[in-house]
Scaffold this motif. Sequence first.
Motif, PDB file in Angstrom:
ATOM      1  N   ASP A 274       0.804  -1.220   0.000  1.00 24.48           N
ATOM      2  CA  ASP A 274       0.000   0.000   0.000  1.00 24.48           C
ATOM      3  C   ASP A 274       0.837   1.269   0.000  1.00 24.48           C
ATOM      4  OD1 ASP A 274      -2.275  -1.506  -0.014  1.00 24.48           O
ATOM      5  OD2 ASP A 274      -2.684  -1.315   2.129  1.00 24.48           O
ATOM      6  N   LEU A 275       2.130   1.163   0.278  1.00 24.07           N
ATOM      7  CA  LEU A 275       3.007   2.327   0.235  1.00 24.07           C
ATOM      8  C   LEU A 275       3.555   2.516  -1.172  1.00 24.07           C
ATOM      9  CD1 LEU A 275       5.122   2.130   3.515  1.00 24.07           C
ATOM     10  CD2 LEU A 275       3.202   3.631   3.007  1.00 24.07           C
ATOM     11  N   GLY A 276       3.735   3.778  -1.527  1.00 18.46           N
ATOM     12  CA  GLY A 276       4.243   4.082  -2.855  1.00 18.46           C
ATOM     13  C   GLY A 276       5.571   3.426  -3.138  1.00 18.46           C
ATOM     14  N   VAL A 277       6.497   3.532  -2.204  1.00 17.45           N
ATOM     15  CA  VAL A 277       7.848   3.046  -2.422  1.00 17.45           C
ATOM     16  C   VAL A 277       7.912   1.539  -2.596  1.00 17.45           C
ATOM     17  CG1 VAL A 277       8.387   2.799   0.034  1.00 17.45           C
ATOM     18  CG2 VAL A 277      10.230   3.236  -1.594  1.00 17.45           C
TER      19      VAL A 277
ATOM     20  N   GLU B 226      15.810   8.346   2.093  1.00 14.26           N
ATOM     21  CA  GLU B 226      16.899   8.926   2.880  1.00 14.26           C
ATOM     22  C   GLU B 226      17.402   7.993   3.973  1.00 14.26           C
ATOM     23  OE1 GLU B 226      15.266  12.534   4.361  1.00 14.26           O
ATOM     24  OE2 GLU B 226      15.313  13.558   2.418  1.00 14.26           O
ATOM     25  N   GLY B 227      16.752   6.858   4.140  1.00 10.14           N
ATOM     26  CA  GLY B 227      17.136   5.941   5.208  1.00 10.14           C
ATOM     27  C   GLY B 227      17.358   4.535   4.704  1.00 10.14           C
ATOM     28  N   ALA B 228      16.973   3.579   5.521  1.00 16.58           N
ATOM     29  CA  ALA B 228      17.137   2.171   5.171  1.00 16.58           C
ATOM     30  C   ALA B 228      15.785   1.477   5.262  1.00 16.58           C
ATOM     31  CB  ALA B 228      18.120   1.492   6.127  1.00 16.58           C
ATOM     32  N   MET B 229      15.479   0.657   4.288  1.00 14.97           N
ATOM     33  CA  MET B 229      14.237  -0.107   4.290  1.00 14.97           C
ATOM     34  C   MET B 229      14.543  -1.534   4.710  1.00 14.97           C
ATOM     35  SD  MET B 229      12.271   1.318   0.897  1.00 14.97           S
ATOM     36  CE  MET B 229      13.622   0.917  -0.208  1.00 14.97           C
TER      37      MET B 229
ATOM     38  N   ASP C 151       7.725   7.908   1.261  1.00 12.41           N
ATOM     39  CA  ASP C 151       8.672   7.568   0.200  1.00 12.41           C
ATOM     40  C   ASP C 151       9.975   8.333   0.389  1.00 12.41           C
ATOM     41  OD1 ASP C 151       6.591   6.083  -0.744  1.00 12.41           O
ATOM     42  OD2 ASP C 151       6.262   7.247  -2.567  1.00 12.41           O
ATOM     43  N   LYS C 152       9.864   9.592   0.790  1.00 12.82           N
ATOM     44  CA  LYS C 152      11.051  10.421   1.009  1.00 12.82           C
ATOM     45  C   LYS C 152      11.872   9.894   2.186  1.00 12.82           C
ATOM     46  CE  LYS C 152      12.446  15.272   1.450  1.00 12.82           C
ATOM     47  NZ  LYS C 152      13.284  15.170   2.637  1.00 12.82           N
TER      48      LYS C 152
END
Length: 208
Positions: A50-53, A81-84, A76-77
């Motif tokens: 459900d998230l864009g990224v 800028e971080g870690a998924m 998404d931003k």
Amino acid sequence: MNILMLFKTRKLLLMMAFACILSQTLFAQKATTKHPNIIFILVDDQGYGDLGVFFQNHRAKLNDPTKPFERSPNLDKLAAEGAMLMQHYSAAPVCAPSRASIMLGVSQGHANVRDNQFDKAIEDNYTMASALKQLGYSTAAVGKWGLQGDDRFDKNGAAWPAHPLKRGFDYFFGYMRHSDGHEHYPKEGLYDGPKEVWENYTNVAEKM
């Protein structure tokens, strides 16, 4: 599915959104003098895609109006800028038990809050927040708690046996009781009567 994102930001906001335990990673950083700040987000009833990224941005590229998609530019931003960390799961299908497992770092088989238990006091043991505090972090929880314990005898927030401030958090703002979190207008109480919103040990709903 719960999604955890770890970001370097200027201010720490440990949000109630508890998706997994980072004990090994956090303790591995104990020897360093500077720790990354953490934003920890747990969302009820949101699917992984459900998230864009994670998927919705791909759907948008299809440019097919018959297939709607959701946008999440701010998340998404943060992800960019971080870690998924994408290999995590929710320990329970309902909110309070899943938060209990995350907070305690145990499976539902070892958590003292399980099944459909709500407003039960989370065990007085190590929690995610108390472990972070031992590493020098300041901690804050914002959102719904639902792990405070029985408060039928007292309206004083300090009387809750498992208030967030008694389980490792330095600051709390949000709904303490499970059912209160279902109301978007706590002062008016359009859903089921007026609700309470707590800032630490103070009910601030009446001042809203």
